[in-house]
Design a protein around this motif. Structure first.
Motif, PDB file in Angstrom:
ATOM      1  N   LEU A 101      16.898 -15.138   5.583  1.00 15.15           N
ATOM      2  CA  LEU A 101      16.635 -13.710   5.401  1.00 15.15           C
ATOM      3  C   LEU A 101      17.582 -12.880   6.263  1.00 15.15           C
ATOM      4  CD1 LEU A 101      15.005 -11.328   4.277  1.00 15.15           C
ATOM      5  CD2 LEU A 101      13.335 -11.705   6.107  1.00 15.15           C
ATOM      6  N   PHE A 102      17.828 -13.337   7.500  1.00 18.46           N
ATOM      7  CA  PHE A 102      18.755 -12.637   8.386  1.00 18.46           C
ATOM      8  C   PHE A 102      20.163 -12.623   7.785  1.00 18.46           C
ATOM      9  CE2 PHE A 102      21.897 -12.859  11.861  1.00 18.46           C
ATOM     10  CZ  PHE A 102      21.668 -11.618  12.449  1.00 18.46           C
ATOM     11  N   LYS A 103      20.624 -13.758   7.285  1.00 17.54           N
ATOM     12  CA  LYS A 103      21.941 -13.828   6.664  1.00 17.54           C
ATOM     13  C   LYS A 103      22.067 -12.815   5.523  1.00 17.54           C
ATOM     14  CE  LYS A 103      23.396 -17.849   5.393  1.00 17.54           C
ATOM     15  NZ  LYS A 103      23.373 -19.247   4.849  1.00 17.54           N
ATOM     16  N   GLN A 104      21.021 -12.728   4.704  1.00 13.14           N
ATOM     17  CA  GLN A 104      21.049 -11.823   3.560  1.00 13.14           C
ATOM     18  C   GLN A 104      20.978 -10.365   4.005  1.00 13.14           C
ATOM     19  OE1 GLN A 104      17.842 -13.110   0.989  1.00 13.14           O
ATOM     20  NE2 GLN A 104      18.638 -15.206   0.860  1.00 13.14           N
ATOM     21  N   ALA A 105      20.064 -10.067   4.925  1.00 12.35           N
ATOM     22  CA  ALA A 105      19.861  -8.678   5.355  1.00 12.35           C
ATOM     23  C   ALA A 105      21.044  -8.140   6.141  1.00 12.35           C
ATOM     24  CB  ALA A 105      18.589  -8.571   6.195  1.00 12.35           C
ATOM     25  N   ALA A 106      21.787  -9.040   6.809  1.00 17.46           N
ATOM     26  CA  ALA A 106      22.939  -8.624   7.610  1.00 17.46           C
ATOM     27  C   ALA A 106      24.212  -8.503   6.786  1.00 17.46           C
ATOM     28  CB  ALA A 106      23.154  -9.601   8.755  1.00 17.46           C
ATOM     29  N   GLY A 107      24.100  -8.601   5.486  1.00 19.01           N
ATOM     30  CA  GLY A 107      25.259  -8.389   4.629  1.00 19.01           C
ATOM     31  C   GLY A 107      25.892  -9.642   4.090  1.00 19.01           C
ATOM     32  N   GLY A 108      25.156 -10.750   4.109  1.00 21.05           N
ATOM     33  CA  GLY A 108      25.674 -11.987   3.539  1.00 21.05           C
ATOM     34  C   GLY A 108      26.537 -12.780   4.492  1.00 21.05           C
ATOM     35  N   LEU A 109      25.984 -13.145   5.642  1.00 16.75           N
ATOM     36  CA  LEU A 109      26.730 -13.913   6.637  1.00 16.75           C
ATOM     37  C   LEU A 109      26.935 -15.349   6.158  1.00 16.75           C
ATOM     38  CD1 LEU A 109      25.042 -12.776  10.000  1.00 16.75           C
ATOM     39  CD2 LEU A 109      26.999 -11.770   8.800  1.00 16.75           C
TER      40      LEU A 109
END
Length: 319
Positions: free
Chosen positions: A166-174
């Motif tokens: 979820l963090f990867k997605q919410a941060a702009g696709g890390l």
């Protein structure tokens, strides 16, 4: 009309009578994870409280396997009489989408009894990563795609895995590589050694390393800050809309008399209002939920919908 009322009355009276004598024998609380972890500890706290309040023994039975699906399936198939309960939570919300061929539908087949707690995870990094804030970490990860790896406990599909996705997605696709471990402890061990650079961990096993400076805490996954880590901000303060937590509550087989569910719910709320019980919860670094059975049912439905989107976008499949 009188005939219809006469037909409806016996089940209601039967449920009330069952509640009046409940429990008349030991009650089992099924936990889908091994003894000693936060799920097991919470279940035993609740079992002790209910044993004292009801004057009958509540027994925790650990049935680990398939991400808690084995324990859930046992409760789904149990008689709906209140004598087998389930410690339910985030794993059930995740599994509803993660596993395609379950023999049950959690939201349909498990009756909500009461929410218990909401627990935070903390995002910790190895000190070699040149970031002291969430924005700095995001900038570094974007400048170095594929060079950072995060470890998760409990294999694919656990909350420490899904929270990171979820963090990867919410941060702009890390672009962060995933390294799954059997538990959070071995993930932290490799984080300390630099084999992975990031872990979204439960607070309790990470806090000692944070305080000693061996790991750096960047943010908490919940909207509220933690008493144990008062200086660590919420990730959501920097990544709008981000929130991830471990939620726990109690469920029962569908069809369990409402009067029994109401009795259990009343005593669960009494526990969460008790100062001594709340003190014991602090070891789990969690906040109490409580509320009605309907409140817990809505929370689980919302969590199921939320994690379904993350799992679908990340194309996550069980091992």
């Amino acid at each position: 009309m009188h005939f219809a009322a006469g037909i409806a009355a016996p089940p209601l009276l039967s449920g009330l009578a069952a509640a009046d004598t409940y429990p008349s024998r030991p009650v089992r609380i099924m936990v889908g994870f091994a003894a000693g972890g936060p799920n097991d500890i919470l279940a035993r706290l609740v079992a002790d409280w209910w044993s004292e309040r009801f004057g009958r023994q509540f027994i925790v039975e650990n049935r680990p396997g398939a991400g808690s699906n084995l324990a859930t399936d046992a409760v789904v198939r149990a008689p709906p009489d209140g004598y087998m309960l389930l410690l339910a939570g985030s794993s059930n919300a995740i599994n509803a989408t993660l596993y395609e061929n379950l023999d049950f539908n959690f939201l349909r087949d498990i009756a909500p009894v009461s929410g218990l707690i909401r627990g935070a995870l903390v995002m910790v990094i190895h000190p070699s990563v040149p970031a002291h804030t969430i924005p700095e970490f995001i900038a570094y990860a974007k400048a170095n795609p594929g060079k950072l790896a995060y470890g998760s406990g409990g294999g694919v599909g656990g909350i420490t895995h899904i929270a990171a996705e979820l963090f990867k997605q919410a941060a702009g696709g890390l672009d962060l590589q995933h390294v799954p471990y059997r538990g959070v402890a071995p993930a932290i061990t490799d984080l300390l050694g630099g084999q992975v650079q990031v872990v979204f961990a439960n607070v309790a096993p990470a806090i000692g390393y944070i305080e000693s400076g061996r790991l750096r805490a960047l943010g908490l996954t919940t909207a509220m800050r933690s008493e144990a880590l008062a200086d660590v901000p919420s990730i959501g303060e920097f990544v709008p809309g981000y929130e991830a937590s471990s939620v726990f509550g109690i469920g029962a087989p569908k069809g369990t008399p409402g009067a029994i569910i109401d009795r259990l719910n009343k005593e669960a709320n009494a526990a969460l209002a008790d100062a001594r019980f709340r003190t014991r919860l602090r070891g789990l670094d969690a906040t109490g939920l409580g509320g009605s059975p309907a409140d817990f049912g809505k929370l689980m439905a919302d969590e199921t919908e939320k994690w379904a989107k993350v799992i679908s976008l990340a194309k996550i499949r069980p091992e």
